[in-house]
Scaffold this motif. Structure first.
Motif, PDB file in Angstrom:
ATOM      1  N   ASN A 291     -10.871  -6.447  -5.463  1.00  0.00           N
ATOM      2  CA  ASN A 291     -11.859  -5.513  -5.895  1.00  0.00           C
ATOM      3  C   ASN A 291     -12.035  -4.036  -4.791  1.00  0.00           C
ATOM      4  O   ASN A 291     -13.036  -3.493  -4.916  1.00  0.00           O
ATOM      5  CB  ASN A 291     -13.275  -6.240  -5.598  1.00  0.00           C
ATOM      6  CG  ASN A 291     -13.422  -7.527  -6.418  1.00  0.00           C
ATOM      7  OD1 ASN A 291     -12.907  -7.295  -7.595  1.00  0.00           O
ATOM      8  ND2 ASN A 291     -13.816  -8.674  -5.897  1.00  0.00           N
ATOM      9  N   LEU A 292     -10.843  -3.905  -4.258  1.00  0.00           N
ATOM     10  CA  LEU A 292     -10.957  -2.772  -3.557  1.00  0.00           C
ATOM     11  C   LEU A 292      -9.846  -1.554  -4.082  1.00  0.00           C
ATOM     12  O   LEU A 292      -8.912  -1.950  -4.846  1.00  0.00           O
ATOM     13  CB  LEU A 292     -10.242  -3.010  -2.024  1.00  0.00           C
ATOM     14  CG  LEU A 292     -11.135  -3.840  -0.934  1.00  0.00           C
ATOM     15  CD1 LEU A 292     -10.644  -4.420   0.201  1.00  0.00           C
ATOM     16  CD2 LEU A 292     -12.728  -3.201  -0.748  1.00  0.00           C
ATOM     17  N   ASP A 293     -10.307  -0.389  -3.633  1.00  0.00           N
ATOM     18  CA  ASP A 293      -9.495   0.724  -4.085  1.00  0.00           C
ATOM     19  C   ASP A 293      -9.005   1.449  -2.854  1.00  0.00           C
ATOM     20  O   ASP A 293      -9.545   1.467  -1.904  1.00  0.00           O
ATOM     21  CB  ASP A 293     -10.280   1.667  -5.272  1.00  0.00           C
ATOM     22  CG  ASP A 293     -10.432   0.809  -6.347  1.00  0.00           C
ATOM     23  OD1 ASP A 293      -9.743   0.443  -6.995  1.00  0.00           O
ATOM     24  OD2 ASP A 293     -11.816   0.610  -6.615  1.00  0.00           O
ATOM     25  N   GLY A 294      -8.382   2.549  -2.945  1.00  0.00           N
ATOM     26  CA  GLY A 294      -7.876   3.567  -2.197  1.00  0.00           C
ATOM     27  C   GLY A 294      -7.590   3.094  -0.751  1.00  0.00           C
ATOM     28  O   GLY A 294      -6.760   2.126  -0.681  1.00  0.00           O
ATOM     29  N   PRO A 295      -7.885   3.771   0.169  1.00  0.00           N
ATOM     30  CA  PRO A 295      -7.462   3.349   1.663  1.00  0.00           C
ATOM     31  C   PRO A 295      -7.937   2.235   2.225  1.00  0.00           C
ATOM     32  O   PRO A 295      -6.927   1.426   2.925  1.00  0.00           O
ATOM     33  CB  PRO A 295      -8.134   4.467   2.689  1.00  0.00           C
ATOM     34  CG  PRO A 295      -8.401   5.728   1.549  1.00  0.00           C
ATOM     35  CD  PRO A 295      -8.580   5.101   0.120  1.00  0.00           C
ATOM     36  N   ASP A 296      -8.932   1.491   1.642  1.00  0.00           N
ATOM     37  CA  ASP A 296      -9.380   0.363   2.009  1.00  0.00           C
ATOM     38  C   ASP A 296      -8.375  -0.659   1.628  1.00  0.00           C
ATOM     39  O   ASP A 296      -7.922  -1.643   2.073  1.00  0.00           O
ATOM     40  CB  ASP A 296     -10.796   0.000   1.376  1.00  0.00           C
ATOM     41  CG  ASP A 296     -11.908   0.894   2.195  1.00  0.00           C
ATOM     42  OD1 ASP A 296     -11.657   1.203   3.315  1.00  0.00           O
ATOM     43  OD2 ASP A 296     -12.821   1.011   1.742  1.00  0.00           O
ATOM     44  N   HIS A 297      -8.102  -0.588   0.120  1.00  0.00           N
ATOM     45  CA  HIS A 297      -6.848  -1.642  -0.310  1.00  0.00           C
ATOM     46  C   HIS A 297      -5.745  -1.148   0.230  1.00  0.00           C
ATOM     47  O   HIS A 297      -4.972  -2.329   0.547  1.00  0.00           O
ATOM     48  CB  HIS A 297      -6.852  -1.169  -1.963  1.00  0.00           C
ATOM     49  CG  HIS A 297      -5.948  -2.186  -2.708  1.00  0.00           C
ATOM     50  ND1 HIS A 297      -4.646  -1.604  -2.985  1.00  0.00           N
ATOM     51  CD2 HIS A 297      -6.048  -3.430  -3.066  1.00  0.00           C
ATOM     52  CE1 HIS A 297      -3.807  -2.438  -3.422  1.00  0.00           C
ATOM     53  NE2 HIS A 297      -4.735  -3.495  -3.717  1.00  0.00           N
ATOM     54  N   ALA A 298      -5.175  -0.045   0.475  1.00  0.00           N
ATOM     55  CA  ALA A 298      -3.895   0.234   0.689  1.00  0.00           C
ATOM     56  C   ALA A 298      -3.749  -0.621   2.183  1.00  0.00           C
ATOM     57  O   ALA A 298      -2.584  -0.898   2.444  1.00  0.00           O
ATOM     58  CB  ALA A 298      -3.582   1.587   0.812  1.00  0.00           C
ATOM     59  N   GLN A 299      -4.828  -0.229   2.942  1.00  0.00           N
ATOM     60  CA  GLN A 299      -4.518  -0.901   4.430  1.00  0.00           C
ATOM     61  C   GLN A 299      -4.670  -2.294   4.604  1.00  0.00           C
ATOM     62  O   GLN A 299      -3.667  -3.074   5.195  1.00  0.00           O
ATOM     63  CB  GLN A 299      -5.807  -0.455   5.383  1.00  0.00           C
ATOM     64  CG  GLN A 299      -5.836  -0.710   6.776  1.00  0.00           C
ATOM     65  CD  GLN A 299      -4.888  -0.136   7.571  1.00  0.00           C
ATOM     66  OE1 GLN A 299      -4.063   0.928   6.895  1.00  0.00           O
ATOM     67  NE2 GLN A 299      -4.600  -0.561   8.844  1.00  0.00           N
ATOM     68  N   LEU A 300      -5.272  -2.929   3.545  1.00  0.00           N
ATOM     69  CA  LEU A 300      -5.512  -4.258   3.664  1.00  0.00           C
ATOM     70  C   LEU A 300      -3.982  -4.880   3.194  1.00  0.00           C
ATOM     71  O   LEU A 300      -3.534  -5.917   3.804  1.00  0.00           O
ATOM     72  CB  LEU A 300      -6.422  -4.982   2.779  1.00  0.00           C
ATOM     73  CG  LEU A 300      -6.842  -6.457   2.810  1.00  0.00           C
ATOM     74  CD1 LEU A 300      -7.013  -7.014   4.222  1.00  0.00           C
ATOM     75  CD2 LEU A 300      -8.221  -6.678   1.873  1.00  0.00           C
ATOM     76  N   ARG A 301      -3.702  -4.344   1.970  1.00  0.00           N
ATOM     77  CA  ARG A 301      -2.422  -4.753   1.494  1.00  0.00           C
ATOM     78  C   ARG A 301      -1.343  -4.460   2.352  1.00  0.00           C
ATOM     79  O   ARG A 301      -0.403  -5.257   2.335  1.00  0.00           O
ATOM     80  CB  ARG A 301      -2.101  -4.143  -0.044  1.00  0.00           C
ATOM     81  CG  ARG A 301      -1.104  -4.595  -0.724  1.00  0.00           C
ATOM     82  CD  ARG A 301      -0.874  -3.889  -2.147  1.00  0.00           C
ATOM     83  NE  ARG A 301       0.012  -4.193  -2.808  1.00  0.00           N
ATOM     84  CZ  ARG A 301       0.091  -5.081  -3.897  1.00  0.00           C
ATOM     85  NH1 ARG A 301      -0.909  -5.670  -4.455  1.00  0.00           N
ATOM     86  NH2 ARG A 301       1.246  -5.583  -4.484  1.00  0.00           N
ATOM     87  N   LYS A 302      -1.205  -3.607   3.207  1.00  0.00           N
ATOM     88  CA  LYS A 302      -0.275  -3.124   4.060  1.00  0.00           C
ATOM     89  C   LYS A 302      -0.113  -4.348   5.165  1.00  0.00           C
ATOM     90  O   LYS A 302       0.871  -4.805   5.537  1.00  0.00           O
ATOM     91  CB  LYS A 302      -0.420  -1.907   4.716  1.00  0.00           C
ATOM     92  CG  LYS A 302       0.908  -1.171   5.694  1.00  0.00           C
ATOM     93  CD  LYS A 302       0.617   0.050   6.050  1.00  0.00           C
ATOM     94  CE  LYS A 302       0.451   1.037   5.293  1.00  0.00           C
ATOM     95  NZ  LYS A 302       0.115   2.389   5.915  1.00  0.00           N
ATOM     96  N   ILE A 303      -1.250  -4.650   5.783  1.00  0.00           N
ATOM     97  CA  ILE A 303      -1.424  -5.813   6.767  1.00  0.00           C
ATOM     98  C   ILE A 303      -0.817  -7.004   6.140  1.00  0.00           C
ATOM     99  O   ILE A 303       0.004  -7.759   6.652  1.00  0.00           O
ATOM    100  CB  ILE A 303      -2.725  -5.990   7.146  1.00  0.00           C
ATOM    101  CG1 ILE A 303      -3.179  -4.757   7.890  1.00  0.00           C
ATOM    102  CG2 ILE A 303      -3.023  -7.069   8.070  1.00  0.00           C
ATOM    103  CD1 ILE A 303      -4.776  -4.924   8.218  1.00  0.00           C
ATOM    104  N   VAL A 304      -1.127  -7.415   5.083  1.00  0.00           N
ATOM    105  CA  VAL A 304      -0.756  -8.591   4.241  1.00  0.00           C
ATOM    106  C   VAL A 304       0.846  -8.533   4.082  1.00  0.00           C
ATOM    107  O   VAL A 304       1.656  -9.487   4.281  1.00  0.00           O
ATOM    108  CB  VAL A 304      -1.410  -8.791   2.846  1.00  0.00           C
ATOM    109  CG1 VAL A 304      -0.840 -10.101   2.059  1.00  0.00           C
ATOM    110  CG2 VAL A 304      -3.002  -9.197   3.275  1.00  0.00           C
ATOM    111  N   GLN A 305       1.265  -7.391   3.499  1.00  0.00           N
ATOM    112  CA  GLN A 305       2.806  -7.322   3.283  1.00  0.00           C
ATOM    113  C   GLN A 305       3.507  -7.332   4.587  1.00  0.00           C
ATOM    114  O   GLN A 305       4.595  -7.865   4.518  1.00  0.00           O
ATOM    115  CB  GLN A 305       2.981  -5.805   2.443  1.00  0.00           C
ATOM    116  CG  GLN A 305       2.489  -5.945   1.246  1.00  0.00           C
ATOM    117  CD  GLN A 305       2.893  -4.537   0.360  1.00  0.00           C
ATOM    118  OE1 GLN A 305       2.401  -3.434   0.968  1.00  0.00           O
ATOM    119  NE2 GLN A 305       3.361  -4.594  -0.712  1.00  0.00           N
ATOM    120  N   ARG A 306       3.143  -6.961   5.721  1.00  0.00           N
ATOM    121  CA  ARG A 306       3.708  -6.940   6.859  1.00  0.00           C
ATOM    122  C   ARG A 306       3.703  -8.569   7.342  1.00  0.00           C
ATOM    123  O   ARG A 306       4.806  -8.637   8.211  1.00  0.00           O
ATOM    124  CB  ARG A 306       2.968  -6.022   7.988  1.00  0.00           C
ATOM    125  CG  ARG A 306       3.449  -5.952   9.287  1.00  0.00           C
ATOM    126  CD  ARG A 306       4.780  -5.093   9.253  1.00  0.00           C
ATOM    127  NE  ARG A 306       4.368  -3.814   9.075  1.00  0.00           N
ATOM    128  CZ  ARG A 306       3.835  -2.756   9.892  1.00  0.00           C
ATOM    129  NH1 ARG A 306       3.795  -3.282  11.138  1.00  0.00           N
ATOM    130  NH2 ARG A 306       3.710  -1.555   9.630  1.00  0.00           N
TER     131      ARG A 306
END
Length: 417
Positions: A97-112
């Motif tokens: 349910n997130l977009d933009g920088p909020d989604h990108a930051q969270l997804r980056k943490i998970v992918q890491r």
């Protein structure tokens, strides 16, 4: 039952808002989507009190909207109804349910956190769990597939990967079932009033459990995903307690529910199309990847996601305005005749197979796509290569949901002792 399309002869697409439509046999629903794909532009589906959505049913339209998140936003929510603000404030925003920088930051943490070492260990565990489940099935000879097989694999794999202690797992299994059993299903007033409270209480217990494990893993990290998530450092950030709880809830519902449904539909398809089963058995390693993708295309575990338009945009012969609600019907896109010849056929040799079972691309493409494929391939290898002739019996008991292609139960049997 009266076919909903007959109730709306002058309002194409309006049947999608009728609960009776989602109780029809899958073939009748697919025929309705085929009629909508033949139209020149998306149709508006009224939902009452001035609300409604535009239905994107063609493969190209769903894919384009998926890859334009600045125009077709996931916030404030991809499900119907959208999550209430107080629920989001209390439990945190789900990544979907997130977009933009909020989604990108969270997804980056998970992918890491999904390190090569963790993924390699998860793949090895998948094969071990699949073999153990089939060993149990052969020893105990149950007759209901969802509970005995399809639900167990993704639940055990995700709990092992996350590092969830064994004593929590029965409660988690119950919570997953309660959380998903009524999504997109028409209910009476009493059920609508009772179920949200029960579901939110279960969610609160689950998030407290995960938060507690997260605190312990910060002090004493282990070789599991929760440790990696709470200790990942991306631009100085790791997952907080609410973010960890929201991610765990997403992983359990999305990772368990969608995979178990794809597995169950897969067994039904291999039973209904014995020529394809024989082809797969004849050279499993050659055809397994294609079989998994075709199972996902044909069954499409997630039927639809919602988007909110943020800027004027022309797509598929219609100009959308800011504030419009749009629904991406993956179940229709995966049967688009312009992309998939003979789309209703189950063909494990279909190539190319650009199905949208994991989303239409873009930043919200499913993080768990690779693991889901590995799980399905490992389980069907065990189910089909043992000399017992396992098959589905009768039709699956479908939930009749407008959100996911959920199977409540499926009887199965063995051709040989």
């Amino acid at each position: 039952m009266t076919v909903p399309t007959q109730r709306y002869p002058d309002r194409p697409g309006q049947e999608l808002a009728d609960p009776a439509f989602w109780q029809l046999p899958p073939g009748e629903r697919q025929a309705a989507f085929a009629r909508l794909r033949a139209l020149d532009a998306p149709v508006f589906v009224a939902e009452g009190r001035g609300r409604g959505h535009w239905a994107l049913v063609r493969h190209a339209d769903v894919q384009e909207a998926s890859r334009l998140p600045k125009v077709f936003a996931s916030a404030p929510g991809v499900t119907t109804p959208e999550p209430a603000r107080w629920v989001r404030a209390l439990f945190g925003d789900s990544m979907v349910n997130l977009d933009g920088p909020d989604h990108a930051q969270l997804r980056k943490i998970v992918q890491r956190a999904f390190t090569p070492r963790l993924l390699a260990a998860a793949e090895a565990d998948i094969h071990a769990v699949a073999a153990r489940i089939v060993d149990d099935v052969l020893a105990e000879r149950p007759d209901e597939f969802v509970s005995a097989v399809a639900s167990r694999l993704p639940l055990e794999v995700i709990c092992n990967m996350m590092g969830i202690p064994e004593h929590y797992r029965p409660e988690i299994a119950d919570w997953v079932n309660h959380a998903s059993e009524n999504i997109g299903v028409e209910r009476g007033l009493t059920a609508r009033l009772r179920m949200p409270g029960r579901g939110l209480r279960a969610l609160a217990r689950m998030q407290r459990m995960v938060a507690g494990i997260g605190r312990e893993r910060r002090r004493n990290p282990q070789d599991d995903l929760i440790s990696a998530l709470v200790r990942a450092n991306v631009d100085g950030q790791a997952l907080g307690a609410r973010q960890l709880g929201a991610f765990f809830s997403l992983l359990m519902v999305a990772g368990v529910e969608t995979t178990r449904n794809a597995i169950t539909h897969g067994l039904t398809l291999l039973t209904d199309f014995p020529d394809q089963r024989d082809l797969l058995l004849g050279d499993f390693e050659r055809y397994a990847d294609g079989a998994v993708d075709e199972m996902i295309r044909h069954s499409t575990p997630i039927i639809q996601f919602r988007r909110t338009v943020t800027a004027e945009h022309e797509l598929g012969g219609h100009t959308f305005a800011p504030g419009d609600k749009v629904v991406l019907y993956y179940a229709s896109a995966n049967r688009d005749e312009a992309v998939f010849p003979d789309p209703d056929a189950f063909d494990i040799t279909r190539s190319p197979n650009p199905h949208l079972g994991f989303g239409g691309g873009g930043p919200h493409f499913c993080l768990g796509a690779h693991l889901a494929r590995v799980e399905m391939k490992a389980l069907f290898r065990e189910l089909l290569t043992r000399p017992v002739g396992l098959r589905a019996v009768g039709l699956p008991d479908l939930a009749g949901s407008n959100f996911d292609n959920r199977v409540r139960s499926l009887r199965f049997a063995f051709d040989r002792p």
